[in-house]
Design an enzyme around this catalytic site. Structure first.
Site, PDB file in Angstrom:
ATOM      1  N   ARG A   1      -0.100   1.399 -13.803  1.00 22.26           N
ATOM      2  CA  ARG A   1      -0.685   0.082 -13.580  1.00 22.26           C
ATOM      3  C   ARG A   1      -0.558  -0.358 -12.125  1.00 22.26           C
ATOM      4  NH1 ARG A   1       1.813  -3.125 -17.971  1.00 22.26           N
ATOM      5  NH2 ARG A   1       2.282  -1.031 -18.631  1.00 22.26           N
ATOM      6  N   THR A   2       0.556  -0.090 -11.482  1.00 22.67           N
ATOM      7  CA  THR A   2       0.702  -0.532 -10.098  1.00 22.67           C
ATOM      8  C   THR A   2      -0.311   0.175  -9.209  1.00 22.67           C
ATOM      9  OG1 THR A   2       3.047  -0.933 -10.449  1.00 22.67           O
ATOM     10  CG2 THR A   2       2.317  -0.792  -8.176  1.00 22.67           C
TER      11      THR A   2
ATOM     12  N   LYS B   1       6.403  21.597  -0.700  1.00 20.76           N
ATOM     13  CA  LYS B   1       6.401  22.727   0.229  1.00 20.76           C
ATOM     14  C   LYS B   1       7.398  22.545   1.363  1.00 20.76           C
ATOM     15  CE  LYS B   1       1.494  23.375  -0.648  1.00 20.76           C
ATOM     16  NZ  LYS B   1       0.206  22.982  -0.100  1.00 20.76           N
TER      17      LYS B   1
ATOM     18  N   ARG C   1       5.143   4.126  -2.896  1.00 18.62           N
ATOM     19  CA  ARG C   1       6.182   4.073  -3.920  1.00 18.62           C
ATOM     20  C   ARG C   1       7.044   5.317  -3.806  1.00 18.62           C
ATOM     21  NH1 ARG C   1       5.889   2.568 -10.095  1.00 18.62           N
ATOM     22  NH2 ARG C   1       5.874   0.576  -9.036  1.00 18.62           N
TER      23      ARG C   1
ATOM     24  N   HIS D   1      10.467  -4.478  -5.083  1.00 15.63           N
ATOM     25  CA  HIS D   1       9.109  -4.290  -5.571  1.00 15.63           C
ATOM     26  C   HIS D   1       8.410  -5.641  -5.375  1.00 15.63           C
ATOM     27  CE1 HIS D   1       5.660  -2.952  -7.587  1.00 15.63           C
ATOM     28  NE2 HIS D   1       6.137  -2.612  -8.766  1.00 15.63           N
TER      29      HIS D   1
END
Lengths: 164, 319
Positions: B67-68, B95, B117, B147
């Site tokens: 959702r974010t 990598k 995030r 947040h």
């Protein structure tokens, strides 16, 4: 204080608008002065649809330069502007940039049949090819002069000159 | 330098959105007011404003999120930006490339904003320090730290239903310890003037330092939500728990799960919020999540308007 009688100008502007015999006219006032004037015209023209408002903050062409303007009022436009004749009202017509922004926003809502631009004062100094259809008064002002509509209770025009 | 300095330019304008901490009240109110104007965009024929036309926004998510990430993507697109979604976990970090190398590489492609995030606290801050000055960073959740857009959409939702912040009693319930959401919520509530901020949960899930932020702790749900106007539930972050922090899940639900019965202790017009995703039957009963006091779906809708507002606020005036 400028000695213009705003009410007398509004009477004349309302008459000019009425003479245009618009089809299902819809008043849209540009925040903030344009909304006050639109309300006055609404009364004089005895239109049924309520006055709509437009806040051009999100459409300004100087956002990249100066950022988001504070005190966004938001736009309240109907979704059914199709096949309507829009009457767009602002207090002062200057560079024309506000009107460009307002028209861009209107077309993101719908495609009206026409837009008639109504302003209380045309102060000259245009930077874009935009002209008003109905003008209350033409006042030639220089760049260091500022004109402002005061309201909403009693509408008066105030002209100030910046010290250079 | 601390977190808060880097958020502002030398004119005091908000340039990155990393943490709510130290953002002035007026700026937060401005963001809420601007979001209000964006709400109506959902009803328009063309759901776009031209503010970020020609800009490229990169969603850089090192942790999964539906959702974010989606609401950030929709928000950026409604502002006419081009959006690139990078599920970064699958790419170069595997990598061996470092976080900052990844960012530099994408920045070299002439991108304008990163929505980040990451599981590590402080990642968004690190990136903001690293990128060139015209690039903007939004923190979409960093570890246990912050947040901020979630907190702002919560504030927006509260204002929608409750109007005046100063008189409210607000309870934040659940796993405070692992929650970046709770920390940002407390900062936001405090700056906006809420006097009665309560955190509710078992002792093992409430950090002792939380009272320094201006919240008072409750260890019984029944007393914690008594007479509150707002209950903000948190997700129990089972994946972050190491060791025995809660008893069994049944026991937790029995003690701290929000049921209709317990909700009666709050005010009659209480609203119930949850940042999602919910653990139904663990921290919240389904009948409450879907019940008349729930504003959980309104939160999701409001998330788009708030993220548009934050993006428009930090991106403007860059030339």
């Amino acid at each position: 204080m400028h000695k213009t009688n705003v009410n007398a100008l509004l009477d004349k502007m309302a008459q000019d608008i009425a003479n245009r015999h618009l089809n299902k006219p819809l008043l849209i006032g540009i925040h903030t002065g344009g909304v006050w004037l639109a309300n006055e015209l609404h009364e004089r023209l005895e239109l049924q649809d309520p006055v709509n408002t437009i806040d051009i903050t999100f459409y300004r062409d100087d956002y990249q330069k100066v950022g988001l303007q504070p005190n966004v009022k938001g736009s309240h436009l109907p979704s059914d502007m199709h096949h309507r004749d829009v009457i767009l009202v602002d207090d002062v017509l200057y560079t024309g940039r506000t009107i460009r922004a307002a028209m861009n926003e209107i077309f993101d809502y719908a495609r009206p049949d026409s837009i008639t631009l109504v302003v209380l004062v045309d102060r000259g100094g245009r930077e874009l090819p935009i002209q008003a259809d109905v003008v209350g008064e033409k006042i030639e002002l220089s760049a260091n002069q500022h004109i402002k509509l005061k309201g909403p209770d009693e509408l008066t025009l105030q002209i100030t000159t910046a010290e250079t | 330098m601390n977190f808060t300095d880097i958020q502002f330019d030398n004119k005091g304008r908000l340039r990155h959105f990393l943490t709510i901490e130290d953002i002035p009240r007026d700026t937060l109110i401005q963001i809420l007011d601007t979001a209000e104007s964006f709400i109506s965009f959902g009803q328009r024929e063309i759901r776009k404003a031209p503010l970020l036309r020609g800009k490229t926004v990169v969603n850089l998510f090192f942790e999964p999120s539906t959702r974010t990430r989606t609401t950030f993507e929709i928000a950026a697109k409604r502002l006419s930006a081009d959006v690139i979604n990078l599920d970064a976990k699958r790419m170069s970090t595997i990598k061996g490339e470092t976080l900052l190398d990844t960012v530099s590489t994408i920045e070299a492609m002439k991108t304008d904003m990163f929505v980040v995030r990451d599981a590590a606290s402080g990642s968004a801050f690190l990136i903001a320090q690293h990128v060139s000055p015209e690039v903007r960073i939004i923190n979409a959740g960093d570890g246990r730290h912050a947040h901020p857009t979630q907190a702002m959409l919560d504030m927006f939702t509260i204002r929608q239903y409750k109007k005046e912040f100063a008189d409210l009693s607000v309870a934040i319930v659940g796993d405070i310890l692992h929650s970046r959401v709770a920390r940002s919520q407390i900062h936001a509530l405090k700056i906006l003037g809420v006097k009665d901020i309560r955190v509710v949960g078992p002792k093992t899930l409430i950090p002792t330092a939380i009272e320094k932020l201006g919240a008072s702790s409750y260890h019984r749900l029944e007393t914690g939500i008594e007479n509150v106007d707002v209950v903000m539930m948190l997700r129990l972050q089972l994946e972050r728990m190491e060791g025995q922090l809660i008893p069994s899940e049944q026991e937790y639900f029995h003690l701290y799960g929000l049921t209709e019965e317990k909700l009666k202790l709050a005010k009659d017009d209480v609203i119930v919020m949850h940042p999602g995703p919910m653990n139904r039957g663990l921290e919240i009963a389904s009948s409450v999540a879907d019940g008349e006091h729930s504003v959980i779906l309104a939160q999701v809708t409001n998330g788009i308007a708030i993220r548009m507002s934050v993006m428009a606020t930090i991106m403007g005036g860059s030339r």
